[in-house]
Design an enzyme around this catalytic site. Sequence first.
Site, mmCIF file in Angstrom:
data_model
loop_
_atom_site.group_PDB
_atom_site.id
_atom_site.type_symbol
_atom_site.label_atom_id
_atom_site.label_comp_id
_atom_site.label_asym_id
_atom_site.label_seq_id
_atom_site.Cartn_x
_atom_site.Cartn_y
_atom_site.Cartn_z
ATOM 1 N N TRP A 232 -6.420 67.173 -110.909
ATOM 2 C CA TRP A 232 -5.370 66.400 -110.230
ATOM 3 C C TRP A 232 -4.925 67.106 -108.965
ATOM 4 C CZ3 TRP A 232 -6.014 61.823 -111.654
ATOM 5 C CH2 TRP A 232 -6.304 61.499 -112.976
ATOM 6 N N ASP B 6 3.736 67.386 -108.626
ATOM 7 C CA ASP B 6 3.212 66.305 -109.468
ATOM 8 C C ASP B 6 3.606 66.627 -110.908
ATOM 9 O OD1 ASP B 6 1.766 64.543 -111.002
ATOM 10 O OD2 ASP B 6 -0.196 65.082 -110.187
ATOM 11 N N LYS C 97 2.870 58.451 -119.058
ATOM 12 C CA LYS C 97 2.822 59.497 -120.086
ATOM 13 C C LYS C 97 4.208 59.687 -120.712
ATOM 14 C CE LYS C 97 -0.607 61.108 -117.017
ATOM 15 N NZ LYS C 97 -1.852 60.856 -117.715
HETATM 16 C C1 LIG Z 1 -1.071 65.367 -113.624
HETATM 17 C C2 LIG Z 1 -1.583 64.019 -113.212
HETATM 18 N N1 LIG Z 1 -1.496 63.646 -111.928
HETATM 19 C C3 LIG Z 1 -1.927 62.441 -111.514
HETATM 20 C C4 LIG Z 1 -2.487 61.543 -112.375
HETATM 21 C C5 LIG Z 1 -2.956 60.225 -111.866
HETATM 22 O O1 LIG Z 1 -2.016 59.277 -112.128
HETATM 23 P P1 LIG Z 1 -2.221 57.734 -111.773
HETATM 24 O O2 LIG Z 1 -3.290 57.235 -112.679
HETATM 25 O O3 LIG Z 1 -0.869 57.159 -112.049
HETATM 26 O O4 LIG Z 1 -2.614 57.638 -110.355
HETATM 27 C C6 LIG Z 1 -2.601 61.894 -113.743
HETATM 28 C C7 LIG Z 1 -3.165 61.011 -114.767
HETATM 29 O O5 LIG Z 1 -3.113 59.903 -114.952
HETATM 30 C C8 LIG Z 1 -2.147 63.150 -114.156
HETATM 31 O O6 LIG Z 1 -2.235 63.513 -115.441
#
Ligand SMILES: Cc1ncc(COP(=O)(O)O)c(C=O)c1O
Length: 362
Positions: free
Chosen positions: A104, A173, A197
């Site tokens: 991520w 994040d 989550k």
């Molecule tokens: C730490 C983290 N950042 C970003 C994301 C990406 O999120 P999204 O699917 O809402 O773009 C995720 C997983 O879904 C994640 O676990």
Amino acid sequence: MTQQRIYNFNAGPAALPLKVLQEIQTSFLNFDNSGMSITEISHRSSFFENVINDSVARAKRLLNLDDRFHVLFIQGGASMQFAMIPMNFLSEDDSADFVNTGSWSTKAINEAKIQNKNYNVVASSEDKNFSYIPNDIQFSNNVKYVHLTSNNTIKGTQFHEFPDTKGVPIICDMSSDIFSRPLDMEKFGMIYAGAQKNLGPSGTCMVIIRQDMLDMANETIPTMLRYSTYSSKNSMYNTPPCFGIYTIDLVLKWIEEEMGGLEKIEEFNKEKAGLLYDFMNSTSFYNATAREDSQSLMNVTFRLPSEDLEKSFVAKAMEKGLGGLKGHRSVGGCRASIYNAATMEGINALIEFMDTFAKENK
Ligand SMILES: Cc1ncc(COP(=O)(O)O)c(C=O)c1O
């Protein structure tokens, strides 16, 4: 006949508190005596205005935020934020520091790269397959912000303390650990989290941003990509993700009123994760993949002696009503995601199953 609910260990979308789901069910056809479902109500109505204002107020109360902070709801998930952050905060001569703790973070870095922004990766745990959180990080001088990922959903690592960035705002994040513990928000210029989550259904991202960050944001980019568009219109410049925001409001109410706030929920999360890690430490059959000092309280990642056993573990667990234990497709292995809504009953059922499975497959 409806199948019984399982113990849900999925990483996201993930388990929500049963109480919240029941409340949604009860009021789904007739929200707040409006004669309409929350999914049918105008976002300009007082019904919805109450919902969004309540969720903002609850988020601020839980995190002890003063009026400098704005709580926004933006579509496009956390992934959209990876792109919006450099777009809003880095102009030609500016630069940002990134800490790379997994895929991520890497995606966040890539979005700065795509936009030809200046940035430094000041620390990374890639040398050991992202199995730890770097410490003693040397940050650059004169950067606009430092970007971190507080909890690495895939690799099962988590910042247990945030680094001292000498006053440079951290943008973090927190998709997989927001509202799982109290935070000293003075360190953060902005935090953000995809809802799916610890907050609610997918489709919205909560962004908490400080006024001084808004003041330095770029106003020449497209309207929907500017933070000021959301802060000036209470996240309703266009039609917001109403159902998502409504669910988030109920989840925040549950944290405040049922769980007793963030200190209490942190205690609960420590207890749940502690039981799982302690159990794994007591057997050589399960091996946690994250270094002990970096282990996540939200995503417990582990390996079994072979991939065949891992496959069988995941399948047999499902037969027993324990779902979502397969590791992320990019890394394999197993993962139990135990966010705020994971129950102690579920943790105990998982440990009991793990114990039996280990004994049967030694
Ligand atoms: C730490 C983290 N950042 C970003 C994301 C990406 O999120 P999204 O699917 O809402 O773009 C995720 C997983 O879904 C994640 O676990």
